[in-house]
Design an enzyme around this catalytic site. Structure first.
Site, mmCIF file in Angstrom:
data_model
loop_
_atom_site.group_PDB
_atom_site.id
_atom_site.type_symbol
_atom_site.label_atom_id
_atom_site.label_comp_id
_atom_site.label_asym_id
_atom_site.label_seq_id
_atom_site.Cartn_x
_atom_site.Cartn_y
_atom_site.Cartn_z
ATOM 1 N N CYS A 140 28.481 83.788 3.897
ATOM 2 C CA CYS A 140 27.374 84.737 4.007
ATOM 3 C C CYS A 140 27.384 85.714 2.820
ATOM 4 C CB CYS A 140 27.414 85.448 5.362
ATOM 5 S SG CYS A 140 25.846 86.246 5.794
ATOM 6 N N HIS A 187 27.567 81.489 9.217
ATOM 7 C CA HIS A 187 28.883 81.889 9.738
ATOM 8 C C HIS A 187 29.500 80.733 10.524
ATOM 9 C CE1 HIS A 187 28.978 86.228 8.799
ATOM 10 N NE2 HIS A 187 27.658 86.135 8.877
ATOM 11 N N GLU A 197 32.450 80.555 11.643
ATOM 12 C CA GLU A 197 33.496 81.027 12.552
ATOM 13 C C GLU A 197 33.004 81.326 13.956
ATOM 14 O OE1 GLU A 197 32.104 84.639 10.156
ATOM 15 O OE2 GLU A 197 32.443 82.499 9.845
#
Length: 522
Positions: free
Chosen positions: A86, A179, A181
């Site tokens: 990002c 993202h 994660e």
């Protein structure tokens, strides 16, 4: 083996609220990693750390802002793989000769879909293998890359991010606009798996290894000193106590503070278990009058937390003197405690709430802190507890906050409300266990609301408290979803609470996720 003997991955934090989730994904792959804020990472730090790979986190800043967070230029010259996420992608492009533009109609927040280009990339092994040939991802960006840096190619695009996945395969630099994660990127873990594989990590970070390292660190830090441990009976402080006791034996004295804010029968259970089963030196300090007296009339949640944190230290210092003077105070502080409490200069992770283990402590302390779990997430603590031989039934207990029922009693705390809350919570947990749901839920509890409501019981009018049931699912406490109980379960539970707990005449169920809410009410 010390932490310096592991392959080490450095996460440079640019202020994202979910940076800790990056670390969590890497820990699941048995990779040792550390998070450090960008403004503390310079050439000397990089030399000392010796990273085998680097990840740039996301963040709320813009590369156009004055003093925008940036990594040291030399990080790109060290010959190690780098992954930018990002804002981390935008930083990488900005530093290496690409272009970033302000988000005018190209911002993306929430679910998006990335489709592949014709080029193949080892980093994307396991991606784009479905019939739809696209991957769901989670975007959260305003600015966007408009021109990639020299040496980079495009490997994935989305409607508002034409450079959603880019890479310089010669230098092993990878950058994604989304993202990976977060759980909203379902296949995101594969990207981290591919990244650490390409970087050559051995995957030797385990709780068995951590146990030995932590014991060595505790012995080195404490020496011949005495340690007093804040034992609450929760998983965190209990694992910390058993670990420290294994390291230094009876140099440890545990203090169980009954602050009058524990759950039903909890104090007797905790004291009995640790004295009789674990044979730990334990002082049972009944300080409920002190805590409840100081909390009388206090409604603000931050004030509650700081009062409780301050009183904890006062109590520990008092009992430390009684046992001959302790040099160290042990706490079961975890990684999520720290990330929700710390805001570093220049990379503004917003402070959500202070924790009694962190921000609530006064500046003046006569003891040094021992925090052997500070680097761990909750599920890692449970795995460590298993390594230490704690019973599975105990390790699997739901998290319980240090301030106890104080933060499940919004508004002013009274003994009457606490007694009602204990009984309601006991009924709720009994219901969850009876239906075989306890292990499916990350955390469940009752909050007693600071309002009374009109009700009818029999032929009489009641004017009693309302309560809220809370139950969430989570992996690490950083994000959470409410548990989808059946209507039958909720109806049965509400009926039991109203019938069995005097003082409650209305029951609600909290269906707020985190974010936007927090798990606890205060």
């Amino acid at each position: 083996m010390s932490t310096s003997d592991h392959d080490r991955l450095l996460i440079i934090d640019f202020g994202s609220q979910v940076t800790q989730l990056i670390a969590r994904r890497l820990r699941e792959l048995n990779v040792y990693c550390e998070i450090h804020p960008f403004n503390l990472v310079d050439d000397a730090f990089l030399d000392a750390f010796g990273a085998k790979a680097v990840i740039f986190s996301g963040g709320p800043s813009s590369v156009f802002a004055d003093g925008a967070p940036m990594p040291p230029a030399s990080v790109f010259e060290r010959g190690v793989p780098i992954l930018g996420i990002c804002y981390g992608q935008q930083v990488m492009m900005h530093c290496l000769g690409g272009k970033v533009e302000r988000g005018h109609g190209t911002a993306e927040f929430g679910r998006a879909y990335v489709t592949p280009t014709a080029q193949k990339l080892d980093m994307l092994q396991g991606w784009f293998e479905t019939d739809q040939d696209r991957e769901q991802v989670w975007m959260s960006h305003g600015d966007h890359v408009s021109q990639i840096a020299p040496g980079f190619e495009v490997f994935g695009t989305s409607p508002n991010a034409p450079f959603a996945i880019t890479a310089d395969t010669t230098r092993h630099f990878y950058a994604v606009q989304f993202h990976p994660e977060v759980h909203h990127t379902p296949n995101g873990a594969r990207l981290y798996e591919n990244f650490v594989r390409l970087a050559g990590f051995k995957g030797d970070w385990t709780m068995g290894a951590y146990r030995e390292e932590a014991i060595a660190k505790i012995r080195e830090q404490v020496g011949s000193g005495r340690v007093i441990c804040a034992l609450s009976g929760g998983v965190d402080s209990s694992v910390a106590a058993v670990l420290i006791h294994e390291a230094i034996g009876d140099q440890l004295t545990c203090v169980y503070v009954d602050h009058g804010l524990m759950r039903k029968d909890e104090s007797a259970q905790v004291v009995g278990m640790f004295r009789e089963h674990y044979n730990l030196p334990l002082i049972h300090a009944d300080e409920s009058d002190l805590f409840l007296g100081k909390l009388e009339g206090v409604s603000d949640p931050e004030t509650k937390r700081k009062i409780i944190g301050g009183l904890f230290i006062e109590v520990f210092e008092k009992y430390a003197k009684e046992i001959g003077g302790a040099d160290f105070l042990a706490q079961g502080t975890l990684y999520p405690d720290v990330i929700e409490s710390v805001s570093f200069s220049g990379g503004p992770s917003v402070t959500i709430k202070s924790h009694h283990n962190v921000g609530g402590l006064p500046e003046r302390m006569n003891m040094q802190l021992v925090e052997p779990l500070r680097e761990l997430f909750k599920d890692e603590v449970r795995a460590l507890g298993h390594e230490l031989g704690l019973p599975a039934s105990f390790i699997g207990r739901h998290p319980f906050p240090g301030p106890g029922l104080a933060i499940r009693c919004p508004g002013e705390i009274t003994r009457e409300k606490l007694d009602i809350l204990r009984e309601a919570d006991a009924v709720y947990i009994d219901q969850i266990r009876k239906h075989g749901l306890y292990d499916e839920i990350w955390q469940a509890f009752v909050a007693i609301l600071p309002v009374r409501t009109v009700g009818v019981m029999g032929d009489g009018r009641t004017y009693d408290f309302a309560c809220a049931l809370r139950a969430v699912t989570s992996v690490d406490g950083m994000t959470a979803d409410y548990y989808p109980f059946t209507h039958e379960f909720l109806g049965e539970t509400a009926t039991r609470i109203i019938n069995e707990v005097p003082g409650i005449n209305r029951v609600t169920y909290d269906i707020t996720s985190k974010p936007p809410g927090t798990i606890e009410w205060e």
